[in-house]
Design a protein around this motif. Structure first.
Motif, PDB file in Angstrom:
ATOM      1  N   ASP A   1       0.901  -1.161   0.165  1.00 21.82           N
ATOM      2  CA  ASP A   1       0.009  -0.111   0.026  1.00 21.82           C
ATOM      3  C   ASP A   1       0.841   1.274   0.105  1.00 21.82           C
ATOM      4  OD1 ASP A   1      -2.254  -1.640   0.100  1.00 21.82           O
ATOM      5  OD2 ASP A   1      -2.742  -1.057   2.073  1.00 21.82           O
ATOM      6  N   GLY A   2       2.012   1.400  -0.607  1.00 19.35           N
ATOM      7  CA  GLY A   2       2.958   2.504  -0.538  1.00 19.35           C
ATOM      8  C   GLY A   2       4.235   2.122   0.306  1.00 19.35           C
ATOM      9  N   ILE A   3       5.248   2.428  -0.302  1.00 14.42           N
ATOM     10  CA  ILE A   3       6.503   2.119   0.604  1.00 14.42           C
ATOM     11  C   ILE A   3       6.855   3.485   1.274  1.00 14.42           C
ATOM     12  CG2 ILE A   3       8.974   1.550   0.374  1.00 14.42           C
ATOM     13  CD1 ILE A   3       8.439   0.064  -1.957  1.00 14.42           C
TER      14      ILE A   3
ATOM     15  N   THR B   1      24.048  -5.747   0.311  1.00 10.47           N
ATOM     16  CA  THR B   1      23.437  -7.052  -0.131  1.00 10.47           C
ATOM     17  C   THR B   1      22.044  -7.174  -0.010  1.00 10.47           C
ATOM     18  OG1 THR B   1      24.390  -8.443   1.791  1.00 10.47           O
ATOM     19  CG2 THR B   1      25.552  -8.051  -0.195  1.00 10.47           C
ATOM     20  N   LEU B   2      21.484  -6.526   1.260  1.00 15.88           N
ATOM     21  CA  LEU B   2      20.057  -6.585   1.439  1.00 15.88           C
ATOM     22  C   LEU B   2      19.543  -5.281   1.856  1.00 15.88           C
ATOM     23  CD1 LEU B   2      19.969  -9.442   4.065  1.00 15.88           C
ATOM     24  CD2 LEU B   2      19.224  -9.713   1.808  1.00 15.88           C
ATOM     25  N   ALA B   3      18.240  -5.022   1.400  1.00 13.67           N
ATOM     26  CA  ALA B   3      17.561  -3.688   1.622  1.00 13.67           C
ATOM     27  C   ALA B   3      16.337  -4.296   2.489  1.00 13.67           C
ATOM     28  CB  ALA B   3      16.930  -3.222   0.382  1.00 13.67           C
ATOM     29  N   VAL B   4      15.677  -3.547   3.369  1.00 13.82           N
ATOM     30  CA  VAL B   4      14.718  -3.963   4.241  1.00 13.82           C
ATOM     31  C   VAL B   4      13.592  -2.564   3.972  1.00 13.82           C
ATOM     32  CG1 VAL B   4      13.588  -4.110   6.274  1.00 13.82           C
ATOM     33  CG2 VAL B   4      15.666  -5.367   5.872  1.00 13.82           C
ATOM     34  N   VAL B   5      12.438  -2.879   3.318  1.00 13.55           N
ATOM     35  CA  VAL B   5      11.549  -1.561   2.947  1.00 13.55           C
ATOM     36  C   VAL B   5      10.219  -1.992   4.183  1.00 13.55           C
ATOM     37  CG1 VAL B   5      12.371  -1.383   0.768  1.00 13.55           C
ATOM     38  CG2 VAL B   5      10.484  -2.921   1.098  1.00 13.55           C
ATOM     39  N   GLY B   6       9.739  -0.637   4.617  1.00 14.25           N
ATOM     40  CA  GLY B   6       8.526  -0.681   5.293  1.00 14.25           C
ATOM     41  C   GLY B   6       7.262  -0.085   4.391  1.00 14.25           C
ATOM     42  N   GLY B   7       6.045  -0.623   4.631  1.00 11.63           N
ATOM     43  CA  GLY B   7       4.961  -0.081   3.894  1.00 11.63           C
ATOM     44  C   GLY B   7       4.081   0.532   4.733  1.00 11.63           C
ATOM     45  N   ALA B   8       2.933   1.356   4.039  1.00 13.05           N
ATOM     46  CA  ALA B   8       1.980   1.928   4.723  1.00 13.05           C
ATOM     47  C   ALA B   8       0.898   1.202   5.476  1.00 13.05           C
ATOM     48  CB  ALA B   8       1.337   2.819   3.582  1.00 13.05           C
ATOM     49  N   ASN B   9       0.833  -0.254   4.918  1.00 11.19           N
ATOM     50  CA  ASN B   9      -0.054  -1.211   5.625  1.00 11.19           C
ATOM     51  C   ASN B   9       0.722  -2.028   6.723  1.00 11.19           C
ATOM     52  OD1 ASN B   9       1.801  -2.861   4.310  1.00 11.19           O
ATOM     53  ND2 ASN B   9       0.407  -4.125   2.982  1.00 11.19           N
ATOM     54  N   GLY B  10       1.890  -1.501   7.328  1.00  4.04           N
ATOM     55  CA  GLY B  10       2.528  -2.204   8.446  1.00  4.04           C
ATOM     56  C   GLY B  10       3.435  -3.408   7.774  1.00  4.04           C
ATOM     57  N   GLY B  11       3.388  -3.724   6.537  1.00  3.91           N
ATOM     58  CA  GLY B  11       4.248  -4.797   6.258  1.00  3.91           C
ATOM     59  C   GLY B  11       5.841  -4.401   6.034  1.00  3.91           C
ATOM     60  N   VAL B  12       6.538  -5.378   6.173  1.00  2.00           N
ATOM     61  CA  VAL B  12       7.983  -5.420   6.024  1.00  2.00           C
ATOM     62  C   VAL B  12       8.483  -6.163   5.230  1.00  2.00           C
ATOM     63  CG1 VAL B  12      10.193  -5.190   7.278  1.00  2.00           C
ATOM     64  CG2 VAL B  12       7.933  -4.159   8.431  1.00  2.00           C
ATOM     65  N   ARG B  13       9.115  -5.944   4.096  1.00  6.09           N
ATOM     66  CA  ARG B  13       9.846  -6.922   3.028  1.00  6.09           C
ATOM     67  C   ARG B  13      11.322  -6.753   3.102  1.00  6.09           C
ATOM     68  NH1 ARG B  13       5.392  -8.109   3.755  1.00  6.09           N
ATOM     69  NH2 ARG B  13       3.971  -8.427   2.225  1.00  6.09           N
TER      70      ARG B  13
END
Length: 419
Positions: free
Chosen positions: A248-250, A260-272
């Motif tokens: 729902d948007g980063i 080597t790794l990225a962690v991204v957080g989202g508007a919906n509370g998700g983390v990838r």
């Protein structure tokens, strides 16, 4: 799309002796009502409370900077000198002394709120970015002190500046705009090196990778793009059309020290968790309340590397994510499991890792008006930093991590010892 390639050699110089490890390891006091006023209080004692009912505002800060006339949106600190640069809704920026609270330089020229400030890696330049689309750069005068600065140049192009980041080793400046573009300039010339197009919404966050070789950006529509600074064509792109990447948007991102790794957080509370070499999702972290935006991501180091081990920087590690649910979650990326939860009374607005040898300590800022220092190894609260009377909108570590400088919605910047 407009691109200018005249600075390719500069990027190549910055990359000298740098490399990317090709191997990823996955793995505040409220009254119930007005107090009655006695008749004999009309002579001037009205409103005074007995000593045991006095309202005391706790302030354990070392220093105040109250010069802004409105909310302070941005704060950054010099890499070596005890000075900070702040920006606010009064359309002004300031460079000021952390130890005395004295104003050193007023940074003028913006016609709308200053939303970003940033010092270059060598500390010789400072940039401000605003909602007016301007990026203004100042340069230190002389070599004797950091108290004298002069205006260098104004960079234009973006519609509204969302964020600014300097290259980790050189005088190259990156900016994200709400018009979907990302801009790259070389200083002090001010030449445009590249304009990246490919986002479908405001570019909410971005940065150089720690090794300086790549750029990562993400937008409010949920697209993540990985770039080579020398090319307008993405290395790879992840979009919400991939169901696993529907956030729902980063709203926030960070890259691990090994790049080597990225962690991204989202508007919906998700983390990838994203492998930067493979361009694919390698983990999904579920710990924040659904629908609560992840506003900050920060990698931490829980143990110092063995001396003379020759080992490359860890591709896994530990990451902390902070969200509007008031939680900061500590994650072990080798197992993709939650290690600890750090609790605030309101939204977590920013996270900041102390430098080695205290890289296991992290400072969180919050809309609950308090900053806190935590030990990420155990989730233990080390210190509370109080003094703000409104939400803390941002923070930065200064003086080698000995202090944290905060930006308040009431218009005041405060300085606290981190421990």
């Amino acid at each position: 799309m407009v691109t200018e390639r005249v600075e390719d050699d500069h990027i190549e110089d910055l990359e000298e002796d740098q490399f990317i490890d090709p191997n990823d390891v996955l793995g505040e006091v409220e009254m119930d009502g007005d107090l009655p006023m006695d008749e004999d209080e009309e002579d001037g004692a009205a409103g005074e409370h007995p000593p045991d009912e006095e309202i005391v505002w706790e302030d354990n800060s070392m220093q105040h900077f109250p010069n802004h006339n409105g909310s302070v949106f941005a704060i950054s600190t010099h890499p070596a000198a005890p000075i900070a640069a702040s920006g606010g809704e009064d359309d002004l920026g300031y460079i000021w002394d952390i130890t005395t609270g004295d104003e050193l330089v007023k940074l003028t020229g913006h016609t709308d709120s200053v939303t970003s400030t940033a010092f270059s890696a060598d500390g010789e330049l400072v940039a401000t970015g605003g909602m007016d689309g301007k990026v203004r750069v100042w340069r230190r005068v002389g070599k004797d002190s950091y108290k004298s600065w002069e205006f260098l140049t104004e960079l234009t192009g973006p519609d509204e500046v969302m964020w600014l980041k300097w290259h980790p080793k050189g005088t190259v400046l990156l900016a994200g705009s709400n018009d979907t573009t990302v801009w790259l300039w070389q200083l002090p010339s001010g030449n445009t090196m590249q304009v990246f197009a490919g986002h479908m919404g405001p570019v909410a966050c971005g940065d150089f990778t720690p090794d300086g070789k790549r750029i990562i950006t993400a937008d409010a529509e949920g697209t993540l793009i990985f770039w080579d600074p020398r090319s307008p064509t993405p290395v790879f792109k992840l979009s919400p059309s991939n169901g696993r990447f529907a956030l729902d948007g980063i709203t926030s991102l960070a890259v691990n020290p090994a790049s080597t790794l990225a962690v991204v957080g989202g508007a919906n509370g998700g983390v990838r968790v994203i492998s930067l070499s493979k361009g694919e999702i390698v983990g999904a972290l579920a710990g924040h309340q659904e629908g609560e935006s992840v506003e900050a991501v920060q990698f931490v180091e829980l143990a110092a590397p063995a001396p003379l081990s020759g080992a490359a920087p860890s591709a896994g590690g530990v990451v902390v994510t902070g969200a509007t649910d008031g939680k900061a979650c500590v994650w072990d990326l080798s197992t993709m499991r939650l290690r600890a939860t750090l609790e605030h009374g309101d939204a977590v607005t920013s996270l900041h890792r102390l430098p080695p040898p205290k890289a296991h300590l992290i400072v969180s800022a919050s809309a609950d008006k308090i900053l806190r220092t935590w030990d990420a190894r155990t989730g233990t609260l080390v210190r509370e930093h109080k003094g703000h009377s409104a939400p803390v909108l941002g923070a930065a570590l200064g003086m080698g991590g000995d202090v944290v400088v905060s930006a308040g919605d009431e218009g005041v910047c405060l300085v606290f010892p981190t421990e």
